[in-house]
Design a protein around this motif. Structure first.
Motif, short mmCIF file in Angstrom:
data_model
loop_
_atom_site.label_atom_id
_atom_site.label_comp_id
_atom_site.label_asym_id
_atom_site.label_seq_id
_atom_site.Cartn_x
_atom_site.Cartn_y
_atom_site.Cartn_z
N LEU A 219 0.83 -1.21 0.00
CA LEU A 219 0.00 0.00 0.00
C LEU A 219 0.87 1.26 0.00
CD1 LEU A 219 -2.97 0.76 0.03
CD2 LEU A 219 -2.88 0.86 2.52
N ALA B 297 -3.56 -5.12 -2.70
CA ALA B 297 -3.45 -4.98 -1.25
C ALA B 297 -4.80 -5.13 -0.58
CB ALA B 297 -2.83 -3.62 -0.91
N LEU B 298 -5.85 -4.58 -1.22
CA LEU B 298 -7.19 -4.66 -0.65
C LEU B 298 -7.66 -6.11 -0.55
CD1 LEU B 298 -9.77 -3.29 0.36
CD2 LEU B 298 -10.51 -3.09 -2.02
N CYS C 28 -8.13 -2.17 5.16
CA CYS C 28 -9.16 -1.93 4.15
C CYS C 28 -9.53 -0.45 4.08
CB CYS C 28 -10.40 -2.75 4.47
SG CYS C 28 -10.17 -4.54 4.32
N THR D 179 -6.79 1.49 2.33
CA THR D 179 -6.74 1.20 0.89
C THR D 179 -7.84 1.96 0.16
OG1 THR D 179 -5.91 -1.00 1.44
CG2 THR D 179 -6.62 -0.62 -0.82
N ALA E 62 -3.02 -1.13 -5.29
CA ALA E 62 -3.96 -0.91 -4.18
C ALA E 62 -5.03 -2.01 -4.17
CB ALA E 62 -4.60 0.46 -4.30
#
Length: 1010
Positions: free
Chosen positions: A74, A96-97, A109, A112, A93
């Motif tokens: 992130l 990563a989420l 969360c 992000t 992103a």
């Protein structure tokens, strides 16, 4: 982990990072990188790399590694967004989420979705921005009210330009509640966004003084928690507020500050917006030529964000500059492009500006009809903004004055221009607190005068004068507000400067503490290095190296107390990088500072300019430190450092030197103790080896006596047989004819050349079989004849020797052949005995060889084992079965004599454990890069209760006089010296096996094979 932490938290993280040294916790690296992402993006990415490469990360549980990895990704995504790589940022992103959703990381969360909202904002996608902010608030609401409040404040800001009242309602509904629930109601990150929204709403509402004050607070809060992007935005908006208050000097100052901050970051969007705002200030100051290149640069930087409001604003500002510079056609095209972008964005205020700009450009180009169409469109875009309507109607009136058109039905005025002037006046009258522009009233007065209505012309002229006076008053008020805000700003700056000075003092204090801590850590590392070294010369070299690192010490000397206790010898001395020769000082020498320090056993400091104190063979020194090396009450020596600089050694330097001396004393004492221990160990090993040799002497003597007896007996037999052969052989050769002589010589040659060895059983069986054959052949005296033929190895050549047996001189031939066979047999026995003695002597020489150099040599483990087995040959014959299981192995580097001692102890113990009756198994095989020697017996085994103690020095289960208890301890130490290890596997009633594992080494290059 805060979304944006204040400077105090970051300072604590920095302190922890500095104190961690090389072993930094990956969690700490992550936290610091997270808070650095806007403070110093390049460093944040470097910290991310360090965290991903750290050994600590690999040691964490899988779920924790995944969580940290997603957060690090992130940070990389936000860095991409800041540098306008929006596609890469969005993709990273999203990855990563997905990971954070899988891990159930609610804050992850939220952060992000916050980043995705920032990307949508940069791309001008307001709808997606609001959706992402709503999701960020949702996830943050479960864990962090501050994050939730920031998301709601950002949502309100996104609505300001399209729905001001809706924005205010959203902020009032959500942000107040979030602030009440926040861990700290005054969290600077939340306050920066709260003040930013209120400042923006105030600017849009033309409450510029309030707007500036809010943005001033937002700017300070943003800086304090590392929100550099928000701080830049606040600075440029402060400039906009000062423009609206007609304070162009302050406007230029703040927009230029925002630009300077942005350029330091090199973030395209921030630099582009700051360029646009600074250029806007220059435009207001009519410095068009200075503004134009800045706007061109801004559009270049904002090109990846062409769908954003910022790009459209930059284009609109450039169009205004082009229009002011007379480039009407270019301005018109740019205004039209801005209009299209405003329609897509749904930005009515921007659409109005673009349409009004088109109308003005067309008017200056003499195109009245198209100008009026653009003005009407601008009027429709300004339906909800009365102030904009006033300006639009005034422009429409100006267009009618320049290009008169007939009155349309419903226009109740003397001219179309007057009609639009009155519409503007009517709208202005309904705006609370609004002052009608004096130029509007002046234009109406002129229009009535042109229409010969001088009374109304006079009335509007008077109103214009009053409006102008009121405008001057309002301008004065605005300037007063601007001055007030400026004063507040200066006061804030002064307070901030005071706080910065305090912070600087605290930082210097923290830096001093940090340096002290670093020196203490360095001293700790030096202490571990020095005290862990057990070689005196290595200790001297380490002290020399670190003394020069920590102190101003061109001269450094180490003196050791001699064994007589009456003198000190310089064992190490260096001056300006040059080693000095050794010399001695008497302890009772009254002139020597070294002797004084040794006698008094205390630190001696000589300090002052021009003292010129000298040791023999050295230059003069102005500053000298002497300290004794003490182990308890025992004096080991003296250390001294010297400098030509006066006052070189204060309290700080003395403390460092005292610590180094303490480490040196410990190290030297340890080195001495190790030397004594090594001497004692060498003596024990030699004693154990001599004891082992003593145990073998009887066996070796017996083993040598047996072949010597065989040699003596065989020599006697040869003499007797030779006498008999010499007596009979000439007589025999005279009595037998040529063919028979040939057969006789063949019989002798066959006996001489045969290498067949028969056991007692095989010999008896051969005689019985041959006796039967001789009986069948009609030969007499078969038993004696058969025995004689077997001795001559002729049992398989009966057909060949039968003519000899039937000859008249058969008895003489057999007797003579027997004598020759006896000579040959005894000669073979002598050769075997000599070879056997040679083997024993060679093994004994190999076993007793001592290599005093201590150097490793290529060692054949199989040959090493066979050497020891040869020495134990006699004991092995007493009832022990020897089993060899060897694999071919390359030689390894080792100490052959010490390895012989290992095999001797283990084989001797094995034989004793079996009472010399059982199976001794010797194995040699390869296990990867290790050679494994196994020595096993079928004895009684080692009881489990004492198994763990068998390698302890002086522990033994043997009767007094049979064991010293240090054999296995010596074995273990020798194996350790070779970089190996020894293991034992034992079962009571079954037996014991020792496994010696030694690292294989390539002889070709002398380096380990692994």
């Amino acid at each position: 982990m805060d979304l944006f932490a204040d400077d105090g938290v970051v300072a604590e993280l920095e302190a922890r990072y500095l104190s961690a040294g090389d072993a930094v916790d990956p969690e700490l690296l992550l936290e610091l990188a997270w808070q650095m992402r806007q403070r110093d993006t390049a460093r944040a990415l470097a910290l991310v790399d360090s965290a991903q490469a750290s050994a600590g990360l690999a040691a964490l549980p899988a779920a924790e590694r995944r969580r940290i990895g997603a957060r690090l990704a992130l940070i990389r995504a936000e860095a991409k967004a800041l540098f306008a790589d929006f596609d890469g940022a969005a993709a990273q992103a999203q990855e990563a989420l997905q990971e954070m959703l899988a891990l159930g990381d609610m804050l992850g969360c939220a952060d992000t979705h916050w980043l995705k909202a920032m990307i949508a904002n940069e791309l001008g996608d307001r709808a997606s921005e609001c959706v992402e902010l709503e999701r960020a608030a949702h996830y943050a609401g479960m864990a962090d009210p501050v994050r939730c409040g920031i998301a709601h404040a950002a949502t309100a800001m996104a609505l300001v330009f399209t729905d001001l009242e809706g924005a205010r309602s959203h902020w009032a509904e959500h942000l107040g509640a979030a602030q009440e629930q926040a861990r700290s109601p005054s969290h600077p990150a939340l306050l920066s966004w709260s003040d930013s929204f209120q400042g923006l709403a105030a600017l849009v509402s033309n409450d510029c003084g309030s707007g500036i004050e809010h943005f001033l607070r937002a700017h300070a809060h943003a800086l304090s928690c590392g929100q550099i992007k928000r701080a830049i935005n606040a600075a440029t908006n402060i400039g906009v507020g000062f423009i609206n208050l007609n304070d162009l000097a302050s406007a230029l100052e703040w927009t230029e500050l925002g630009l300077k901050m942005a350029r330091k970051t090199a973030w395209p969007r921030s630099v582009g917006v700051a360029l646009m705002q600074f250029a806007g200030s220059l435009r207001q100051a009519r410095r068009y030529e200075a503004a134009r290149p800045l706007l061109d640069e801004a559009l270049q930087l904002l090109a990846p964000m062409q769908a954003s409001r910022q790009y459209a604003l930059a284009m609109n500002t450039l169009a205004e500059v082009e229009l002011a510079c007379g480039d009407h056609a270019a301005a018109l095209e740019r205004f039209r492009s801005v209009e299209q972008r405003a329609r897509v964005l749904g930005q009515k205020d921007l659409k109005w500006q673009a349409l009004l700009g088109q109308a003005r450009a067309l008017l200056t180009m003499g195109q009245g009809g198209p100008a009026m169409e653009a003005a009407r469109a601008a009027r429709d875009a300004a339906q909800t903004r009365p102030v904009q309507q006033v300006e639009t109607y005034q422009l429409m009136a100006e267009i009618e004055r320049a290009h008169p058109q007939p009155l349309l039905p419903g226009m109740k005025a003397g001219s179309a221009a007057l009609y639009f002037f009155h519409l503007a006046l009517d709208v202005a009258a309904d705006i609370e607190g609004y002052t009608v522009p004096s130029d509007l009233l002046e234009a109406m007065a002129r229009e009535y005068a042109n229409d010969k209505d001088f009374l109304r012309a006079h009335q509007y002229g008077q109103q214009a004068i009053a409006a102008l006076k009121q405008a001057h008053d309002e301008d004065f008020t605005k300037r007063s507000i601007a001055m007030h805000v400026t004063q507040q700003t200066e006061r804030t700056r002064a307070e901030g400067e005071h706080l910065r000075q305090l912070a600087k003092v605290q930082a210097e204090r923290a830096d001093s503490l940090s340096r002290t801590n670093a020196i203490l850590e360095q001293l700790g590392s030096i202490g571990r290095l020095i005290t862990g070294n057990l070689d005196a010369q290595a200790v001297f070299s380490a002290l020399d190296r670190h003394v020069h690192e920590l102190l101003d010490a061109p001269s450094f000397f180490i003196f050791r107390l001699n064994d007589d206790g009456q003198s000190l010898g310089m064992v190490f001395g260096v001056e300006s990088g040059e080693l000095l020769g050794s010399f001695e000082i008497a302890v009772d020498d009254p002139r020597s500072h070294v002797a004084y320090c040794a006698r008094e056993r205390q630190v001696l400091v000589i300090d002052g300019e021009g003292t010129g104190v000298r040791l023999p063979g050295t230059a003069g020194s102005a500053s000298l430190l002497f300290a004794p090396l003490l182990q308890g009450e025992r004096l080991l020596g003296v250390l001294t450092v010297q400098s030509p600089r006066p006052h070189a050694y204060g309290e700080h330097e003395r403390a460092i030197f005292h610590t180094l001396c303490a480490y040196g004393a410990i190290a030297l004492a340890n080195a001495e103790a190790l030397q004594r221990q090594r001497q004692a160990q060498a003596l024990l090993i030699q004693q154990e080896k001599m004891a082992s040799l003593g145990q073998l002497v009887a066996s070796v003597a017996h083993e040598i006596n047996t072949p010597l007896g065989a040699i003596k007996s065989s020599g006697k037999s040869i003499a007797e047989a030779l006498d008999h052969a010499l007596e009979n052989l000439p007589r025999l050769l005279q009595r037998i004819e040529g063919p028979v002589q040939a057969l006789f010589i063949q019989l002798i040659d066959g006996a001489r050349q045969s290498t067949e060895l028969l056991s007692m059983r095989e010999e008896r069986a051969a005689i019985r079989s041959l006796s039967e054959q001789l009986t069948q052949a009609g030969i007499g005296n078969v038993r004696i004849t058969a025995g004689l033929l077997v001795q001559l190895h002729a049992q398989h050549r009966l057909e060949q020797v039968l003519p000899l047996l039937r000859h008249a001189e058969a008895e003489l031939m057999l007797a003579t052949a027997q004598s020759v066979a006896a000579i040959l047999s005894c000669s073979g026995n002598i050769n075997d005995a000599v070879e056997r003695v040679g083997k024993i002597v060679f093994a004994l020489k190999s076993y007793s060889r001592v290599d005093a150099s201590g150097a490793m040599h290529p060692t054949d483990l199989r040959q090493s084992l066979e050497t020891v087995l040869t020495i134990y040959q006699h004991q092995l014959r007493q009832g022990t079965e020897l089993v060899r299981r060897y694999e071919e192995l390359p030689p390894l580097l080792g100490l052959p004599d010490e390895l012989n001692q290992v095999w001797t102890n283990l084989i001797h113990n094995a034989l004793q454990a079996m009472g010399h009756q059982g199976v001794l198994t010797i194995g040699l095989h390869r296990d990867g890069d290790t050679a494994v020697v196994s020595i096993g017996d079928s004895g009684c085994g080692i009881p489990e209760a004492i198994r763990a103690r068998i390698f302890e020095p002086f522990f033994t289960t043997k009767p007094i006089g049979e064991g010293s208890g240090i054999g296995l301890d010596i074995v273990r130490k020798i194996v350790d010296k070779h970089g190996g290890r020894i293991e034992v596997d034992s079962q009571e009633g079954v037996g014991t096996t020792f496994f010696v594992r030694l690292p294989l080494t390539s002889i070709a290059d002398g380096t380990p094979s692994q």
